[in-house]
Design a protein around this motif. Structure first.
Motif, mmCIF file in Angstrom:
data_model
loop_
_atom_site.group_PDB
_atom_site.id
_atom_site.type_symbol
_atom_site.label_atom_id
_atom_site.label_comp_id
_atom_site.label_asym_id
_atom_site.label_seq_id
_atom_site.Cartn_x
_atom_site.Cartn_y
_atom_site.Cartn_z
ATOM 1 N N THR A 51 0.859 -1.188 0.000
ATOM 2 C CA THR A 51 0.000 0.000 0.000
ATOM 3 C C THR A 51 0.892 1.233 0.000
ATOM 4 O O THR A 51 2.111 1.126 0.134
ATOM 5 C CB THR A 51 -0.906 0.041 1.254
ATOM 6 O OG1 THR A 51 -0.058 0.186 2.407
ATOM 7 C CG2 THR A 51 -1.755 -1.222 1.378
ATOM 8 N N GLU A 52 0.287 2.392 -0.111
ATOM 9 C CA GLU A 52 1.071 3.629 -0.061
ATOM 10 C C GLU A 52 1.804 3.768 1.264
ATOM 11 O O GLU A 52 2.886 4.328 1.325
ATOM 12 C CB GLU A 52 0.174 4.844 -0.296
ATOM 13 C CG GLU A 52 -0.139 5.047 -1.759
ATOM 14 C CD GLU A 52 -0.585 6.464 -2.051
ATOM 15 O OE1 GLU A 52 -0.291 7.385 -1.274
ATOM 16 O OE2 GLU A 52 -1.237 6.637 -3.080
ATOM 17 N N LYS A 53 1.227 3.253 2.330
ATOM 18 C CA LYS A 53 1.813 3.412 3.663
ATOM 19 C C LYS A 53 2.917 2.397 3.963
ATOM 20 O O LYS A 53 3.539 2.465 5.008
ATOM 21 C CB LYS A 53 0.726 3.309 4.726
ATOM 22 C CG LYS A 53 -0.256 4.448 4.658
ATOM 23 C CD LYS A 53 -1.326 4.291 5.699
ATOM 24 C CE LYS A 53 -2.340 5.415 5.587
ATOM 25 N NZ LYS A 53 -3.430 5.258 6.535
ATOM 26 N N CYS A 54 3.175 1.470 3.055
ATOM 27 C CA CYS A 54 4.163 0.420 3.343
ATOM 28 C C CYS A 54 5.597 0.834 3.032
ATOM 29 O O CYS A 54 6.517 0.078 3.292
ATOM 30 C CB CYS A 54 3.806 -0.874 2.617
ATOM 31 S SG CYS A 54 4.273 -0.936 0.888
ATOM 32 N N VAL A 55 5.789 2.029 2.493
ATOM 33 C CA VAL A 55 7.120 2.496 2.120
ATOM 34 C C VAL A 55 7.581 3.581 3.092
ATOM 35 O O VAL A 55 6.863 4.545 3.333
ATOM 36 C CB VAL A 55 7.132 3.075 0.688
ATOM 37 C CG1 VAL A 55 8.513 3.610 0.333
ATOM 38 C CG2 VAL A 55 6.688 2.034 -0.320
ATOM 39 N N GLU A 56 8.769 3.384 3.638
ATOM 40 C CA GLU A 56 9.390 4.397 4.495
ATOM 41 C C GLU A 56 10.764 4.705 3.914
ATOM 42 O O GLU A 56 11.484 3.792 3.499
ATOM 43 C CB GLU A 56 9.541 3.863 5.915
ATOM 44 C CG GLU A 56 10.197 4.825 6.863
ATOM 45 C CD GLU A 56 10.464 4.218 8.234
ATOM 46 O OE1 GLU A 56 11.403 4.695 8.893
ATOM 47 O OE2 GLU A 56 9.763 3.263 8.631
ATOM 48 N N VAL A 57 11.103 5.965 3.853
ATOM 49 C CA VAL A 57 12.401 6.381 3.323
ATOM 50 C C VAL A 57 13.123 7.198 4.382
ATOM 51 O O VAL A 57 12.545 8.112 4.961
ATOM 52 C CB VAL A 57 12.237 7.212 2.029
ATOM 53 C CG1 VAL A 57 13.573 7.749 1.554
ATOM 54 C CG2 VAL A 57 11.596 6.372 0.939
ATOM 55 N N GLN A 58 14.370 6.834 4.635
ATOM 56 C CA GLN A 58 15.218 7.582 5.571
ATOM 57 C C GLN A 58 16.457 8.045 4.816
ATOM 58 O O GLN A 58 17.064 7.257 4.087
ATOM 59 C CB GLN A 58 15.637 6.706 6.747
ATOM 60 C CG GLN A 58 14.486 6.211 7.584
ATOM 61 C CD GLN A 58 14.922 5.216 8.650
ATOM 62 O OE1 GLN A 58 16.101 4.976 8.854
ATOM 63 N NE2 GLN A 58 13.944 4.629 9.324
ATOM 64 N N GLU A 59 16.819 9.287 4.991
ATOM 65 C CA GLU A 59 18.007 9.812 4.334
ATOM 66 C C GLU A 59 19.244 9.329 5.076
ATOM 67 O O GLU A 59 19.342 9.460 6.293
ATOM 68 C CB GLU A 59 17.963 11.337 4.304
ATOM 69 C CG GLU A 59 19.005 11.927 3.405
ATOM 70 C CD GLU A 59 18.770 13.391 3.104
ATOM 71 O OE1 GLU A 59 19.629 13.964 2.412
ATOM 72 O OE2 GLU A 59 17.758 13.956 3.548
#
Length: 149
Positions: A51-59
């Motif tokens: 889903t859209e909420k399943c992606v997390e991005v950390q710099e």
């Protein structure tokens, strides 16, 4: 002045994030949304596996990101969860145009053997060995290839 964007996070909260991070998140979501299920004619997005909420991005640094994907198999005993994780790994590695590290997990509590599968799909040697198997590689290719490719 640094340009900021708003990104939906969690339960509809809006949090500021840098524009590049926002683009990395959007690109990652776009890449995985078209992966097809190994057994059904649907995409993983259509089945709510991703889903859209399943992606997390950390710099991690300048132009480098940690992409964390948490997917939910359709049933707690899904025999294809490892294959789905492999498809996510392969497609993201091929398609993301920026420097990144990947971590892919089964969402907590959604599979009976999630810990074991999480170890397998994040082990680079196991992923490489799996892709050397011609039968498995063919299945992965069918799942990750865009319909118009």
């Amino acid at each position: 002045m640094e340009e900021k964007a708003l990104e939906v996070y969690g339960e509809g909260q809006l949090l500021p994030c840098d524009v590049t991070g926002f683009r990395a998140t959007r690109r990652s979501r776009d890449v995985i949304r078209s992966i097809r299920d190994p057994e059904k004619p649907n995409t993983l997005e259509e089945l709510d596996v991703v889903t859209e909420k399943c992606v997390e991005v950390q710099e991690l640094g300048e132009e480098e990101y940690l992409i964390i994907i948490k997917f939910s198999p359709t049933v707690p005993h899904c025999s294809l969860a490892t294959l789905i994780g492999l498809c996510l790994q392969v497609k993201l590695q091929r398609c993301l145009p920026f420097k990144h590290k990947l971590e892919i997990y089964i969402s907590e509590g959604t599979h009976s053997t999630e810990e074991d599968i999480n170890k397998q799909i994040n082990d680079k040697e196991r992923v490489a060995a799996a892709m050397e198997n011609p039968n498995l590689r063919e299945i992965v290719e069918q799942c990750v290839t865009e319909p118009d490719d």
